[in-house]
Design a protein around this motif. Structure first.
Motif, PDB file in Angstrom:
ATOM      1  N   LEU A  16     -43.371   5.908  -7.605  1.00  0.00           N
ATOM      2  CA  LEU A  16     -43.567   5.372  -6.254  1.00  0.00           C
ATOM      3  C   LEU A  16     -42.334   5.633  -5.402  1.00  0.00           C
ATOM      4  N   SER A  23     -46.004   5.816  -0.417  1.00  0.00           N
ATOM      5  CA  SER A  23     -46.230   4.523  -1.075  1.00  0.00           C
ATOM      6  C   SER A  23     -46.314   3.415  -0.038  1.00  0.00           C
ATOM      7  N   THR A  26     -49.501   3.501   1.925  1.00  0.00           N
ATOM      8  CA  THR A  26     -50.610   3.056   1.090  1.00  0.00           C
ATOM      9  C   THR A  26     -50.633   1.537   0.994  1.00  0.00           C
ATOM     10  N   MET A  27     -49.423   0.961   0.974  1.00  0.00           N
ATOM     11  CA  MET A  27     -49.329  -0.501   0.840  1.00  0.00           C
ATOM     12  C   MET A  27     -49.757  -1.218   2.112  1.00  0.00           C
ATOM     13  N   ILE A 290     -55.611   2.741  -1.531  1.00  0.00           N
ATOM     14  CA  ILE A 290     -54.931   2.844  -2.828  1.00  0.00           C
ATOM     15  C   ILE A 290     -55.722   3.747  -3.759  1.00  0.00           C
ATOM     16  N   ILE A 329     -48.308  -0.790  -6.555  1.00  0.00           N
ATOM     17  CA  ILE A 329     -48.408  -0.525  -5.114  1.00  0.00           C
ATOM     18  C   ILE A 329     -48.907  -1.779  -4.411  1.00  0.00           C
TER      19      ILE A 329
END
Lengths: 397, 243
Positions: A16, A23, A26-27, A290, A329
């Motif tokens: 990550l 990352s 995506t979070m 995700i 994540i």
């Protein structure tokens, strides 16, 4: 096994970290979802505490309830209560221990050339101070005789005293309230603000005097203190009949602290439901994000998966590897969401001078939910990774 | 367990322990509607301590054979055993165990994991074998010593030369003390000097008793081994001991 999981976490965090922007993006869905829920719940909890405190400040503690003019909060009140009703109600409903009458108003205060505009003027009965809490830093509250005699005496808030008299004692001085002269007999202790109302920038005068000032004899509100607070409903019912007969109208309402809290809870509940809905959508979208990025990660690492299988990784090992990564994540997203949510709530609560009440159940739930999102949306990519044929995977360029 | 008489004993005709026993292995796969007969009936016995080269032109089935010996693939028919365990009968998990403990892979392109440093790459098979941290570190650093990389333990693959990378890969292959090392064109991506060094390392390992199977099309490389098996069209063309 625990050693293995720890290794997986180590390797997943590295993977990550090597793709920080990706990352983080995506979070984002999880961060926003958790952030909104935590902010609202924390503000809600703070608001409940705040409102409970303020209602207590208003005098409707758990030992009393309010009888106010007007059928509900939305219609402008046309009060039909008068000062003599106090004695009448007490006489008709012997379960009542005492009654405080209150008339809120506003106007300009003046001392010499100094003025305080749009300040609050409270008309109260002589028992208000003692029954509704609050205390004086100097002087005294007015007496029943002064109320009966419609005397022009005033108890001022500390801000008023400070503004007009600085550090010297205002007791015995005269100030003008809406053009009339009043003798200052007392200064109240600081109580801060109740919502938009600055309790320290107000003047309390006898309710009868306030009637004179407003040019009518009507009273807006009574705080009713039953002898036995457990019989509050009974007293309310009995009083309702008496009031109806007395004013020949049902243009009045009762408010209890519990009642007000129930309204607050209902509003917060609806709001929480609404935000939870938004959060759920955000988490769903975040989860799909995700899943998407994990599918990309699987594609990028087909060869790695092949190598891992060749040196002895089982299906389960590969599944765990990718699940740990997707869970990491969304859990990091969840923790960031909790952090920023609490920070946001703290800033809002701080700006209204409330106290921060952290709802730990919400924090724990948010952590669990974000972990669950990671696992749920990580399962499909992880299974795909684990199902790869090692020979094909090793050949993949 | 025993399917026929020939497998009653764990030894071959020479009395040595058998590491790989392949009997009439066929491997057929389908590319669309085309049936590819990659292996058409291979028989092969590899004993402990052998250094074997598998040679042949491309398409002869040597990669397929290597995948089957390495338990990455299963034969369509026939039998294969590693250390007298019939691997063609095992499920995926048991097969993963065999790959983990019995076989060490060395690839042409090294296939080190780029995010792990040398020692972590060597530790990987030990992690899958369930070894604890202390044990792993100790074993991995010993092995990096054996391949002559004790000064490069904490370097990432990107900081290593091809020869060094291949040494790390060999250390990784040795991690769980496998019964055999399977190397697929191990010098294919190396310059001649590094390739030479790697072959010497293999010879050294073989001298220590490690069984080696190298798939290669390079005669010079094969010349270092003790036995050459040539394949053609999925069949064993020749099998000769050269040392």
């Amino acid at each position: 096994m625990s050693v293995f999981i720890w290794e997986e976490i180590k390797q997943a965090s590295r993977s990550l970290a090597s793709n920080k922007v990706r990352s983080f993006l995506t979070m984002l869905g999880v961060i926003i979802g958790i952030f909104s829920v935590i902010t609202l719940v924390t503000i809600g909890e703070g608001a409940k505490t705040y409102i409970t405190d303020q209602i207590k400040n208003l005098g409707a503690g758990y030992d009393s309830f309010i009888l106010a003019a007007g059928k509900d909060q939305n219609t402008p009140p046309n009060p039909k209560f008068i000062y003599a009703d106090i004695a009448y109600f007490k006489n008709q409903v012997p379960e009542i221990r005492d009654i405080v009458a209150l008339n809120p108003g506003s106007g300009e205060f003046a001392y010499g050339k100094m003025t305080l505009k749009a300040s609050m003027i409270m008309g109260e009965t002589a028992n208000a101070m003692q029954l509704m809490g609050g205390s004086l830093s100097s002087g005294r509250f007015f007496t029943e005789a002064e109320v009966e005699g419609r005397k022009k005496v005033v108890v001022i808030g500390p801000t008023v005293a400070k503004t007009f008299f600085g550090d010297s004692s205002p007791i015995g001085e005269r100030i003008k309230i809406r053009g009339d002269r009043y003798v200052i007999i007392g200064v109240s202790e600081s109580r801060g603000s109740i919502g938009p109302i600055d309790m320290d920038k107000r003047a309390v005068i006898p309710i009868t005097t306030s009637n004179n000032m407003m040019g009518n004899d009507k009273i807006m509100r009574f705080n009713i203190f039953p002898k036995d607070i457990k019989k509050i409903d009974e007293v309310e019912q009995k009083l309702a009949e008496v009031v109806k007969r007395r004013i020949r109208s049902d243009d009045f309402r009762f408010m209890t602290q519990q009642g007000i809290l129930n309204i607050v809870n209902n509003v917060l509940g609806a709001l929480t439901g609404f935000v939870a809905g938004i959060a759920a959508i955000s988490l769903l979208v975040g989860g799909i994000g995700i899943m998407n990025i994990m599918l990309v990660a699987v594609n990028e690492r087909v060869r790695e998966i092949g190598v891992r299988k060749a040196i002895g990784a089982k299906r389960r090992d590969i599944v765990i590897q990718f699940l740990v990564e997707s869970m990491l994540i969304s859990m990091i997203g969840g923790i960031l969401g909790i952090f920023f949510g609490l920070l946001g709530a703290f800033l809002i609560i701080w700006s209204i001078k409330g106290t921060l009440v952290i709802a730990w159940w919400a924090v724990i739930m948010a952590t669990t939910v974000s972990a669950a999102v990671g696992i749920f949306f990580g399962v499909y990519p992880a299974m795909r990774a684990a199902a790869l044929d090692p020979v094909e995977a090793l050949r993949y360029e | 367990m025993t399917r026929d008489g020939s497998k009653l004993s764990g030894s071959s005709a020479t009395g040595a322990q058998v590491v790989v026993r392949i009997r009439d292995v066929k491997r057929i796969y389908h590319l669309g509607k085309v049936e590819v007969r990659a292996l058409q009936g291979i028989n092969l016995i590899v004993e402990k301590g052998e250094f074997l080269s598998i040679m042949g032109p491309s398409g002869c089935g040597k990669s397929t054979l290597m995948h089957i010996i390495g338990c990455l693939d299963r034969p369509s028919s026939g039998h294969i055993s590693i250390d007298e365990v019939d691997v063609d009968e095992l499920d995926d998990n048991r097969l993963a165990d065999i790959r983990n403990r019995k076989v060490g892979f060395v690839f042409q392109t090294f296939n080190l994991l780029p995010k792990l440093n040398a020692i972590e790459n060597v530790e990987l098979p030990l992690i899958y074998a369930g070894a604890g941290f202390e044990e792993r570190r100790k074993k991995a650093s010993e092995l990096l010593n054996v391949v002559g990389l004790n000064d490069r333990m904490y370097h990432r693959p990107s900081e290593l030369s091809g020869g060094q990378s291949q040494r790390v890969a060999i250390a990784r292959a040795l991690a769980n003390d496998p019964s055999l090392i399977l190397a697929d064109e191990p010098t294919g991506n190396l310059d001649s000097k590094s390739g030479e060094e790697i072959i010497h390392l293999f010879e050294e390992l073989n001298n220590r008793g490690i069984t080696l199977i190298i798939v290669t099309h390079d005669k010079d490389i094969a010349g270092h081994s003790k036995r050459i098996v040539r394949l053609k069209d999925g069949l064993v063309l020749s099998d000769e001991k050269i040392k």
